[in-house]
Motif scaffolding. Structure first.
Motif, PDB file in Angstrom:
ATOM      1  N   LEU A  41      22.743 108.130  27.029  1.00 37.55           N
ATOM      2  CA  LEU A  41      21.515 108.982  27.451  1.00 37.55           C
ATOM      3  C   LEU A  41      20.645 109.085  26.429  1.00 37.55           C
ATOM      4  CD1 LEU A  41      23.726 112.245  28.763  1.00 37.55           C
ATOM      5  CD2 LEU A  41      21.996 110.736  30.011  1.00 37.55           C
ATOM      6  N   PRO A  42      19.361 108.951  26.436  1.00 33.49           N
ATOM      7  CA  PRO A  42      18.310 108.838  25.600  1.00 33.49           C
ATOM      8  C   PRO A  42      18.588 109.930  24.385  1.00 33.49           C
ATOM      9  CG  PRO A  42      17.505 109.154  27.573  1.00 33.49           C
ATOM     10  CD  PRO A  42      18.798 109.009  27.753  1.00 33.49           C
ATOM     11  N   LYS A  43      18.425 109.471  23.036  1.00 36.15           N
ATOM     12  CA  LYS A  43      18.479 110.389  22.147  1.00 36.15           C
ATOM     13  C   LYS A  43      17.262 110.121  21.207  1.00 36.15           C
ATOM     14  CE  LYS A  43      21.502 111.936  18.342  1.00 36.15           C
ATOM     15  NZ  LYS A  43      22.817 111.697  17.893  1.00 36.15           N
ATOM     16  N   PRO A  44      16.316 111.133  21.181  1.00 33.63           N
ATOM     17  CA  PRO A  44      16.307 112.528  21.438  1.00 33.63           C
ATOM     18  C   PRO A  44      16.284 112.375  23.033  1.00 33.63           C
ATOM     19  CG  PRO A  44      14.142 111.930  20.430  1.00 33.63           C
ATOM     20  CD  PRO A  44      15.188 110.859  20.290  1.00 33.63           C
ATOM     21  N   ARG A  45      16.746 113.529  23.648  1.00 35.12           N
ATOM     22  CA  ARG A  45      16.190 113.746  25.183  1.00 35.12           C
ATOM     23  C   ARG A  45      14.873 113.483  25.447  1.00 35.12           C
ATOM     24  NH1 ARG A  45      18.557 118.697  28.700  1.00 35.12           N
ATOM     25  NH2 ARG A  45      18.035 117.874  30.908  1.00 35.12           N
ATOM     26  N   VAL A  46      14.909 112.639  26.724  1.00 41.18           N
ATOM     27  CA  VAL A  46      13.246 112.559  27.163  1.00 41.18           C
ATOM     28  C   VAL A  46      13.257 112.581  28.599  1.00 41.18           C
ATOM     29  CG1 VAL A  46      12.272 111.270  25.142  1.00 41.18           C
ATOM     30  CG2 VAL A  46      13.444 110.093  27.214  1.00 41.18           C
ATOM     31  N   ALA A  47      12.429 113.282  29.214  1.00 37.11           N
ATOM     32  CA  ALA A  47      12.341 113.107  30.839  1.00 37.11           C
ATOM     33  C   ALA A  47      12.564 111.648  31.457  1.00 37.11           C
ATOM     34  CB  ALA A  47      11.295 114.101  31.396  1.00 37.11           C
ATOM     35  N   PRO A  48      13.101 111.442  32.420  1.00 36.83           N
ATOM     36  CA  PRO A  48      13.708 112.465  33.218  1.00 36.83           C
ATOM     37  C   PRO A  48      15.518 112.652  33.054  1.00 36.83           C
ATOM     38  CG  PRO A  48      13.590 110.485  34.538  1.00 36.83           C
ATOM     39  CD  PRO A  48      13.046 110.330  33.100  1.00 36.83           C
ATOM     40  N   ASP A  52      21.439 116.502  27.577  1.00 40.75           N
ATOM     41  CA  ASP A  52      21.375 116.227  26.276  1.00 40.75           C
ATOM     42  C   ASP A  52      22.394 115.004  25.850  1.00 40.75           C
ATOM     43  OD1 ASP A  52      19.419 118.399  25.688  1.00 40.75           O
ATOM     44  OD2 ASP A  52      21.174 119.608  25.357  1.00 40.75           O
ATOM     45  N   PRO A  53      21.868 114.202  24.896  1.00 41.55           N
ATOM     46  CA  PRO A  53      22.775 113.074  24.651  1.00 41.55           C
ATOM     47  C   PRO A  53      24.168 113.213  24.171  1.00 41.55           C
ATOM     48  CG  PRO A  53      21.098 113.163  22.914  1.00 41.55           C
ATOM     49  CD  PRO A  53      20.769 114.308  24.212  1.00 41.55           C
ATOM     50  N   GLU A  54      24.379 114.536  23.726  1.00 43.76           N
ATOM     51  CA  GLU A  54      25.721 114.999  23.353  1.00 43.76           C
ATOM     52  C   GLU A  54      26.701 115.411  24.555  1.00 43.76           C
ATOM     53  OE1 GLU A  54      23.109 115.074  20.060  1.00 43.76           O
ATOM     54  OE2 GLU A  54      22.992 116.232  22.054  1.00 43.76           O
ATOM     55  N   HIS A  55      25.984 115.528  25.688  1.00 40.34           N
ATOM     56  CA  HIS A  55      26.682 115.915  26.936  1.00 40.34           C
ATOM     57  C   HIS A  55      27.965 114.892  27.287  1.00 40.34           C
ATOM     58  CE1 HIS A  55      26.669 118.734  30.521  1.00 40.34           C
ATOM     59  NE2 HIS A  55      26.991 117.477  31.176  1.00 40.34           N
ATOM     60  N   ASP A  56      28.988 115.602  27.568  1.00 43.63           N
ATOM     61  CA  ASP A  56      30.308 114.524  27.804  1.00 43.63           C
ATOM     62  C   ASP A  56      30.167 114.042  29.302  1.00 43.63           C
ATOM     63  OD1 ASP A  56      31.360 115.341  25.264  1.00 43.63           O
ATOM     64  OD2 ASP A  56      32.812 116.550  26.336  1.00 43.63           O
ATOM     65  N   PHE A  57      30.215 112.523  29.248  1.00 43.95           N
ATOM     66  CA  PHE A  57      30.264 111.965  30.491  1.00 43.95           C
ATOM     67  C   PHE A  57      31.464 111.237  30.520  1.00 43.95           C
ATOM     68  CE2 PHE A  57      25.987 113.245  31.387  1.00 43.95           C
ATOM     69  CZ  PHE A  57      26.009 113.329  32.766  1.00 43.95           C
TER      70      PHE A  57
END
Length: 277
Positions: A41-48, A52-57
């Motif tokens: 995920l982009p860090k820092p978070r950008v739309a869309p 957040d980049p720290e979110h677990d997947f």
């Protein structure tokens, strides 16, 4: 109506919590458990970006195989895997393996993707994601179903190879198509065993089902694919009345989005089990 719960391994990654939720869902009579995917995920978070980049997947095939070991009958789905970022042979191997180890309980929900920074980081061409998605579906089915797999596409070519074990069902792992664009709906009508609608209310669901029926008729939908199964994640907490409305709209399965922590997800399981379906 079939009922399932989303966020298994998406925002919650503790093994004990996932096992507890999975066991509770199965014993409560829920039909399915679902996870999503973003490799980065982009860090820092950008739309869309959805999180957040720290979110677990957790990796989808890994978490579904873990859930398969925790359960016996509940189905295990992805909503969705970003197929245009993948090598289709590797993805076919992953989900054939998960399907075999779960005794045929896996549903592979896929989508073309929409987050360009993720494509750029992985090295996948963002502008070609639609064509790569279509070709990847065909390539996977060739590997799963042909006695001597052979494929000659624009992006992928192979022959003189094979891959076992094959999935448990004729035709391979069921593929459900996510997305709300006209291209995604056409893809579901032409190539999918199902369609996954994200954050759709009953009225929106009815509109998309009508479009899917029209596109299926136009495409001369293959009998091998069977009837298109409609799965929806609603934008609001489900009620018995809402379930009836979704059923009238043409939905076959509702996958409830729960806050990704053990307590909230167990409450969501209890609530879903209490509804008269």
């Amino acid at each position: 109506m079939k009922l399932g719960i989303f966020n298994m391994g998406t925002g919650i990654s503790e093994p004990g919590a996932l096992r507890t939720i999975a066991e509770a869902a199965e014993s409560s009579g829920l039909e399915s458990l679902w996870c999503g995917e973003h490799v980065v995920l982009p860090k820092p978070r950008v739309a869309p970006s959805p999180a957040d980049p720290e979110h677990d997947f957790l990796h989808p095939s890994v978490v579904l195989t873990y859930l398969a070991a925790c359960t016996e009958t509940v189905k295990l789905g992805t909503g969705i895997v970003l197929i245009a970022q993948r090598n289709p042979l590797v993805l076919a191997k992953e989900f054939a393996s998960a399907d075999v180890l779960s005794n045929g309980r896996v549903i592979l929900g896929i989508g073309a993707g929409y987050l360009q920074p993720e494509f750029d980081a992985i090295g996948a061409p963002f502008r070609e994601r639609g064509r790569r998605t279509d070709e990847s579906i065909d390539a996977m089915r060739a590997l799963w179903n042909e006695e001597d797999p052979d494929f000659d596409g624009v992006f992928w070519q192979f022959s003189g190879i094979d891959a076992h074990p094959r999935p448990t069902k004729p035709g391979g792992v069921p593929i459900h198509i996510g997305g709300h664009s006209r291209a995604a709906l056409r893809r579901a009508a032409q190539r999918g065993q199902g369609w996954y609608g994200w954050m759709q209310d009953p009225e929106q669901t009815a509109e998309y089902v009508q479009q899917l029926n029209e596109l299926s008729e136009q495409a001369g939908r293959s009998d091998e694919l069977g009837d298109l199964e409609i799965t929806i994640t609603p934008p609001a907490r489900l009620t018995a009345e809402a379930i009836e409305q979704y059923a009238e709209a043409g939905a076959h399965r509702l996958v409830s989005l729960a806050t990704p922590n053990e307590r909230s997800m167990l409450h969501a399981v209890e609530h879903l089990a209490s509804l008269d379906t």
